[in-house]
Scaffold this motif. Structure first.
Motif, PDB file in Angstrom:
ATOM      1  N   SER A 156       0.811  -1.216   0.000  1.00  0.00           N
ATOM      2  CA  SER A 156       0.000   0.000   0.000  1.00  0.00           C
ATOM      3  C   SER A 156       0.845   1.267   0.000  1.00  0.00           C
ATOM      4  O   SER A 156       0.376   2.328  -0.381  1.00  0.00           O
ATOM      5  CB  SER A 156      -0.892   0.021   1.243  1.00  0.00           C
ATOM      6  OG  SER A 156      -0.088   0.205   2.416  1.00  0.00           O
ATOM      7  N   GLY A 157       2.082   1.159   0.450  1.00  0.00           N
ATOM      8  CA  GLY A 157       2.931   2.333   0.627  1.00  0.00           C
ATOM      9  C   GLY A 157       3.057   2.741   2.081  1.00  0.00           C
ATOM     10  O   GLY A 157       3.920   3.557   2.434  1.00  0.00           O
ATOM     11  N   ARG A 158       2.221   2.170   2.944  1.00  0.00           N
ATOM     12  CA  ARG A 158       2.295   2.479   4.369  1.00  0.00           C
ATOM     13  C   ARG A 158       3.420   1.665   5.013  1.00  0.00           C
ATOM     14  O   ARG A 158       3.613   0.481   4.711  1.00  0.00           O
ATOM     15  CB  ARG A 158       0.975   2.162   5.055  1.00  0.00           C
ATOM     16  CG  ARG A 158      -0.170   3.074   4.634  1.00  0.00           C
ATOM     17  CD  ARG A 158      -1.465   2.700   5.332  1.00  0.00           C
ATOM     18  NE  ARG A 158      -1.332   2.738   6.787  1.00  0.00           N
ATOM     19  CZ  ARG A 158      -2.269   2.356   7.629  1.00  0.00           C
ATOM     20  NH1 ARG A 158      -3.420   1.873   7.159  1.00  0.00           N
ATOM     21  NH2 ARG A 158      -2.086   2.430   8.935  1.00  0.00           N
ATOM     22  N   ALA A 159       4.148   2.293   5.924  1.00  0.00           N
ATOM     23  CA  ALA A 159       5.269   1.627   6.580  1.00  0.00           C
ATOM     24  C   ALA A 159       4.812   0.402   7.366  1.00  0.00           C
ATOM     25  O   ALA A 159       5.543  -0.597   7.458  1.00  0.00           O
ATOM     26  CB  ALA A 159       5.982   2.612   7.505  1.00  0.00           C
ATOM     27  N   THR A 160       3.606   0.451   7.916  1.00  0.00           N
ATOM     28  CA  THR A 160       3.084  -0.683   8.689  1.00  0.00           C
ATOM     29  C   THR A 160       2.977  -1.929   7.830  1.00  0.00           C
ATOM     30  O   THR A 160       3.383  -3.026   8.250  1.00  0.00           O
ATOM     31  CB  THR A 160       1.700  -0.343   9.263  1.00  0.00           C
ATOM     32  OG1 THR A 160       1.809   0.789  10.111  1.00  0.00           O
ATOM     33  CG2 THR A 160       1.143  -1.518  10.047  1.00  0.00           C
ATOM     34  N   HIS A 161       2.469  -1.795   6.626  1.00  0.00           N
ATOM     35  CA  HIS A 161       2.297  -2.951   5.749  1.00  0.00           C
ATOM     36  C   HIS A 161       3.638  -3.487   5.256  1.00  0.00           C
ATOM     37  O   HIS A 161       3.838  -4.700   5.156  1.00  0.00           O
ATOM     38  CB  HIS A 161       1.391  -2.581   4.575  1.00  0.00           C
ATOM     39  CG  HIS A 161       0.005  -2.228   5.009  1.00  0.00           C
ATOM     40  ND1 HIS A 161      -0.729  -1.207   4.434  1.00  0.00           N
ATOM     41  CD2 HIS A 161      -0.787  -2.744   5.994  1.00  0.00           C
ATOM     42  CE1 HIS A 161      -1.902  -1.126   5.028  1.00  0.00           C
ATOM     43  NE2 HIS A 161      -1.953  -2.045   5.986  1.00  0.00           N
TER      44      HIS A 161
END
Length: 243
Positions: A156-161
């Motif tokens: 997704s581009g989110r650091a969490t993912h």
């Protein structure tokens, strides 16, 4: 690390083919999510009278998903790895399923010709040395308005993912794969996801390759934000409109 491509990647998959299905079994929802993506092609009447190309079929998990979602379709499944394809072809299939050994970029040389009503590509395009070339090939073999579903690890581009992906690979997948002698391949597979497009970037890539109605659809469970189905339709170009 240097990513594997072409013959080196096919060779690594040949070696890993003996244990690939075992490793896949550790991924909860793997087969369910493939079936979900296959259904997202949205073909009517179970694909009756339609031709579907399974691009990069591996050991046949994506082929099985298509056969379940589209029991009336004619399915052509291709893969560049002879070892993976051998294991796929050895499984029970009905007469509407055909397997062909060929890289995605050389379909015509192997006698795989369109038009296809739909193309399904699972875990393939990010591993191609030339993703845009593969998308161009897909567009060429699709009928006008033919449908594409790409089931892919596109973050997704989110650091969490990104962190969850790295944690799962580093804590579970890589230790098991290394013990089986396939550490190099699975290090490549981890890195290929981190280095590839985000889901939105990939959707833009698909659009630029001559597709419209491009949508990014999430998948549930731990793969939320990690794996997506990107669905699209071959755009009707001017040449096709004149026919």
């Amino acid at each position: 690390m240097t990513l594997l491509h072409d013959e080196d990647l096919a060779s690594a998959f040949n070696h890993a083919s003996r244990s690939y299905d075992t490793l896949v079994a550790f991924n909860p929802g793997y087969h369910r999510d493939l079936r979900r993506s296959a259904r997202r092609l949205g073909l009517p009447e179970g694909g009756r009278g339609m031709r579907v190309l399974d691009l990069g079929c591996g050991t046949g998990a994506s082929t099985a998903a298509l056969a379940a979602a589209l029991p009336a379709a004619e399915i052509t499944a291709v893969d560049a790895s002879a070892g993976m394809l051998k294991r796929a072809a050895a499984k029970p299939w009905n007469d509407s399923v055909t397997f062909v050994h060929t890289p995605a970029e050389r379909l015509a040389e192997a006698g795989v010709e369109g038009p296809f009503d739909a193309v399904f590509a699972a875990y393939l395009i990010r591993n191609a040395a030339n993703p845009d070339g593969v998308l161009a090939t897909v567009r060429d073999v699709l009928a006008p308005h033919g449908r594409l579903a790409v089931h892919e690890y596109t973050l997704s581009g989110r650091a969490t993912h990104r962190g969850v992906w790295t944690m799962v690979c580093g804590g579970i997948v890589l230790p098991v794969a290394t013990a089986l002698g396939d550490g190099q391949l699975y290090r490549h597979l981890w890195r290929s996801v981190v280095d590839f497009d985000t889901s939105d970037e990939f959707a833009a890539r698909v659009s630029s390759a001559g597709f419209d109605h491009v949508r990014v659809l999430p998948l549930p469970g731990w793969q939320t934000g990690i794996t997506h189905t990107i669905v699209a339709r071959r755009a009707l170009d001017a040449a096709a409109a004149d026919r």
